[in-house]
Design an enzyme around this catalytic site. Structure first.
Site, PDB file in Angstrom:
ATOM      1  N   GLY A   1       0.820  -1.212   0.000  1.00 41.41           N
ATOM      2  CA  GLY A   1       0.000   0.000   0.000  1.00 41.41           C
ATOM      3  C   GLY A   1       0.848   1.253   0.000  1.00 41.41           C
ATOM      4  O   GLY A   1       0.590   2.185   0.767  1.00 41.41           O
ATOM      5  N   ALA A   2       1.841   1.301  -0.886  1.00 41.12           N
ATOM      6  CA  ALA A   2       2.820   2.392  -0.856  1.00 41.12           C
ATOM      7  C   ALA A   2       2.525   3.518  -1.830  1.00 41.12           C
ATOM      8  O   ALA A   2       3.333   4.441  -1.957  1.00 41.12           O
ATOM      9  CB  ALA A   2       4.221   1.834  -1.146  1.00 41.12           C
TER      10      ALA A   2
ATOM     11  N   GLY B   1      -1.205   7.915   0.888  1.00 47.98           N
ATOM     12  CA  GLY B   1      -1.329   8.046   2.325  1.00 47.98           C
ATOM     13  C   GLY B   1      -0.089   7.703   3.124  1.00 47.98           C
ATOM     14  O   GLY B   1       1.036   8.114   2.808  1.00 47.98           O
TER      15      GLY B   1
ATOM     16  N   GLY C   1       1.534   4.860   3.567  1.00 45.79           N
ATOM     17  CA  GLY C   1       2.547   4.044   2.904  1.00 45.79           C
ATOM     18  C   GLY C   1       3.492   4.871   2.055  1.00 45.79           C
ATOM     19  O   GLY C   1       4.707   4.668   2.085  1.00 45.79           O
TER      20      GLY C   1
ATOM     21  N   TYR D   1     -14.251  -3.298   9.194  1.00 43.27           N
ATOM     22  CA  TYR D   1     -12.895  -2.733   9.289  1.00 43.27           C
ATOM     23  C   TYR D   1     -12.272  -3.056  10.645  1.00 43.27           C
ATOM     24  O   TYR D   1     -11.136  -3.537  10.735  1.00 43.27           O
ATOM     25  CB  TYR D   1     -12.967  -1.220   9.084  1.00 43.27           C
ATOM     26  CG  TYR D   1     -11.678  -0.493   9.385  1.00 43.27           C
ATOM     27  CD1 TYR D   1     -10.659  -0.434   8.453  1.00 43.27           C
ATOM     28  CD2 TYR D   1     -11.488   0.135  10.617  1.00 43.27           C
ATOM     29  CE1 TYR D   1      -9.466   0.225   8.727  1.00 43.27           C
ATOM     30  CE2 TYR D   1     -10.312   0.801  10.909  1.00 43.27           C
ATOM     31  CZ  TYR D   1      -9.295   0.850   9.963  1.00 43.27           C
ATOM     32  OH  TYR D   1      -8.127   1.497  10.250  1.00 43.27           O
TER      33      TYR D   1
END
Length: 292
Positions: free
Chosen positions: A8-9, A12, A14, A163
């Site tokens: 997830g880079a 945000g 990441g 979540y």
């Protein structure tokens, strides 16, 4: 310098973490699901340090997740740190209705938890090759106990509950994996990086931020590379402070059940807990001589 893999880079936390670690001089492997965005972030990271290696996969598809671990092995022969960061929130922009992954699993549970679980186990050979290595799970203070009779939340679905359940699952499995790995080989810790940081996920869903993004960056960076945490494993942190997770995380029956179900759902091979060493036999005390 360490070799660090971040999922997830491309956005945000990441992406911001990648910028910071690149400036520190670390060798990065960055994951994203969109090649164009990943190439853009890789170029931006290269302006701050070494050019990172990139790997592409949709974490909502376990076939791609398992292939992702193989991709990392193709670009690196060792891995010092795995930061399991990718995830989707409880609302927008990912929607509030129940959806399923390519494998038919509840989407948030699949992406936020099962993908990281499978990657952690599949990456163990690379992590052990770099021992002592670290796994860092980006979890949350938002936690909801798992219902093992409805793990995929087919009844009464709520996005925020989904979540929070997925984030607690990260922590529970992290505790269990820490028990199964010598801390001299691989440590496993989880954290809440920051509260409502100004990421796209938060701003779309909540509409406001509380903590600066840098709070999360420094919190994750500490768990990933700080020498103060050498050998520290099986913990949960609220930013920089050790914290207690939801009580279910300390329930050994729940922990064992989640581990069993996770192996079944992902098809991963088990990681056997090390056998406890038998205590050394104490020499018998000498008998006192009878008084004459």
């Amino acid at each position: 310098m360490s070799t660090i893999f971040i999922t997830g880079a491309t956005d945000g936390l990441g992406r911001a973490l990648a910028y910071r670690l690149a400036a520190d001089g670390h060798d990065l492997i960055l994951h994203g699901r969109d090649t164009t965005r990943l190439d853009q972030v890789a170029a931006e990271v290269a302006d701050r340090g070494k050019r990172p290696r990139s790997v592409v996969a949709d974490l909502a598809d376990l076939h791609q997740v398992r292939r992702l671990a193989a991709q990392v092995g193709e670009v690196a022969d060792r891995l010092d740190v795995f930061v399991s960061n990718a995830g989707i929130g409880g609302g927008e922009p990912d929607g509030v209705d129940r959806r399923v992954s390519a494998d038919g699993y509840e989407l948030r549970f699949a992406v936020n938890y099962l993908a990281g679980f499978a990657l952690s186990l599949d990456l163990l050979p690379l992590l052990r090759a770099a021992a002592p290595a670290r796994i860092v799970n980006v979890a949350s203070l938002g936690q909801y106990p798992l219902d093992f009779d409805d793990l995929m939340l087919e009844h009464g679905y709520d996005g925020m509950r989904a979540y929070a359940q997925s984030k607690l699952a990260q922590i529970i499995a992290g505790f269990e994996l820490a028990e199964r790995l010598p801390a001299t080989e691989v440590t496993v810790n989880s954290l809440h990086p920051g509260t409502y940081m100004p990421t796209k996920m938060v701003l779309k869903s909540i509409g406001r931020s509380v903590d600066a993004l840098e709070v999360g960056v420094e919190s994750v960076r500490r768990l990933a590379i700080s020498g103060d945490l050498d050998g520290v494993t099986g913990r949960f942190y609220d930013r920089m402070r050790e914290e207690r997770a939801d009580s279910q995380a300390y329930d050994l029956v729940a922990r064992a059940e989640l581990w069993r179900r996770s192996l079944e759902l992902t098809g991963c091979a088990d990681v056997e807990a090390p056998e406890a060493e038998a205590p050394e036999a104490e020499a018998p005390e000498a008998e006192a001589a009878d008084p004459e």
